[in-house]
Enzyme design. Structure first.
Site, short mmCIF file in Angstrom:
data_model
loop_
_atom_site.label_atom_id
_atom_site.label_comp_id
_atom_site.label_asym_id
_atom_site.label_seq_id
_atom_site.Cartn_x
_atom_site.Cartn_y
_atom_site.Cartn_z
N CYS B 87 -11.84 39.23 26.94
CA CYS B 87 -10.46 38.86 26.64
C CYS B 87 -10.12 37.52 27.29
O CYS B 87 -10.69 36.51 26.93
CB CYS B 87 -9.51 39.98 27.06
SG CYS B 87 -7.90 39.88 26.25
N HIS B 204 -11.94 45.20 24.76
CA HIS B 204 -12.09 45.71 26.13
C HIS B 204 -12.99 46.94 26.19
O HIS B 204 -12.47 48.06 26.21
CB HIS B 204 -10.70 46.08 26.68
CG HIS B 204 -9.82 44.91 26.94
ND1 HIS B 204 -9.89 44.17 28.10
CD2 HIS B 204 -8.85 44.32 26.19
CE1 HIS B 204 -9.00 43.19 28.07
NE2 HIS B 204 -8.35 43.26 26.91
N GLU B 206 -14.34 48.07 28.72
CA GLU B 206 -14.10 48.76 30.00
C GLU B 206 -12.98 49.79 29.90
O GLU B 206 -12.80 50.61 30.80
CB GLU B 206 -13.80 47.74 31.10
CG GLU B 206 -12.39 47.13 31.09
CD GLU B 206 -12.25 45.93 30.13
OE1 GLU B 206 -13.10 45.79 29.22
OE2 GLU B 206 -11.27 45.16 30.29
#
Lengths: 93, 233
Positions: B87, B204, B206
């Site tokens: 990002c 993302h 994560e």
């Protein structure tokens, strides 16, 4: 000379402007949105809008060539992303 | 895995990233402040997390890309070290010259914050070996400026060299304007540098690594990195 915060305090001698614009061919969705908004406001006679940035910068230099070199360095290193943007440097006064 | 997560003022995803790295690798990553001039000794993965470094002032990632720690990251990458930018991290890597191109304002001008599908284009890289080529994964995006752009030559080179690793797609893996959420060239969601050791991606991974998050599709990326680094060690 040093100011109260310990940083150098420059005596401003010169004012300059760096103008950063998108290169032609790079799509500018923000400019397009502004263009559409102008149309819906009834502002006629506008063919297209491209959005850019203006930096008004003060310098201590009296040497015009030196000031322009500093401004170009600033634009190359940070103010413009030369992948997508062009810039123009002008000493105003 | 000895990961280092960079921390810039205005970054807000560094703890999610640290949590994912800890969960998958079993090791605590080092958090590295932007003013540092060196990475912790033995670092084998640098992660540039998401957020809004310096409030997105000037251009997204522009100011963070010029902070002292990035010189260390450039040297680390030049040496073949693995770098992952997510990002705002992707934007920072582009601005720092580690990746080509730029992330422009989303084509439809909206901040996009929802799950997207990504097609994993190949599985023979450290960043994708946890997946199969052609596999579709679902992970979130949260960005206003993720519209990848580069000149024609660069795009041709990226495609020719197989450097597009992740692409926006439908749930079944089709590529098209309808699924290209932000208008990115070639539906690009993630690319690697010429050396194949620096990945930038807008989504993302994560944020989908635990059952409590609803999905675990993002784990494969981190598990692949762990497997790659274990093999290299």
């Amino acid at each position: 000379m040093r100011g109260r915060n310990g940083l150098f305090k420059y005596v401003v001698q010169m004012k300059a402007r760096v103008t950063v614009t998108l290169k032609s061919g790079i799509l500018d969705p923000q400019g397009k949105a502004i263009e559409g908004a102008l149309r819906s406001l009834g502002v006629d006679g506008i063919a297209s809008v491209r959005q850019g940035k203006v930096f008004d910068i003060e310098l201590p230099d009296v040497d015009r060539a030196k000031a322009e070199a500093t401004l170009r360095e600033a634009a190359d290193k940070l103010l413009a992303n030369t992948v997508i943007e062009n810039y123009r440097v002008e000493v105003v006064s | 895995m000895k990961a280092a997560v960079l921390v810039f003022p205005g970054i807000n995803r560094e703890r999610d990233m640290a949590r994912a790295l800890r969960l998958v690798s079993g090791r605590e990553p080092a958090m590295v402040w932007h003013a540092e001039t060196a990475l912790p000794p033995g670092t084998d993965l640098v992660v540039v997390p998401g957020g809004f470094s310096y409030g997105d002032y000037l251009r997204c990632g522009a100011i963070a890309a010029r902070s002292p720690v990035m010189d260390a990251v450039r040297a680390f990458a030049a040496d073949g070290g693995l770098v992952l930018g997510v990002c705002n991290g992707f934007q920072i890597l582009c601005e720092s010259g580690l990746l080509p191109g730029v992330l422009m304002r989303n084509a439809r001008l909206k901040f996009i914050c929802h799950d997207v599908h990504l097609r994993v284009e190949r599985s023979d890289t450290p960043f994708t070996r946890g997946y199969n080529a052609g596999q579709v994964i679902r992970v979130p995006v949260a960005h206003g400026e993720g519209n990848y752009a580069a000149d024609e030559d660069t795009i041709r080179r990226l495609e020719g060299d197989g450097r597009v690793l992740y692409r926006y797609c439908s749930a079944t893996g089709e590529i098209g304007d309808m699924h290209n959420i932000n208008g990115a060239a070639q539906s690009i969601a993630g690319i690697v540098n010429e050396g194949g050791n620096v990945l930038g991606m807008m989504p993302h991974p994560e944020n989908h690594v635990e059952d409590i998050m609803g999905r675990t599709d993002g784990r494969g990326l981190f598990a692949g990195l762990v497997a790659h680094l274990d093999k290299a060690a």
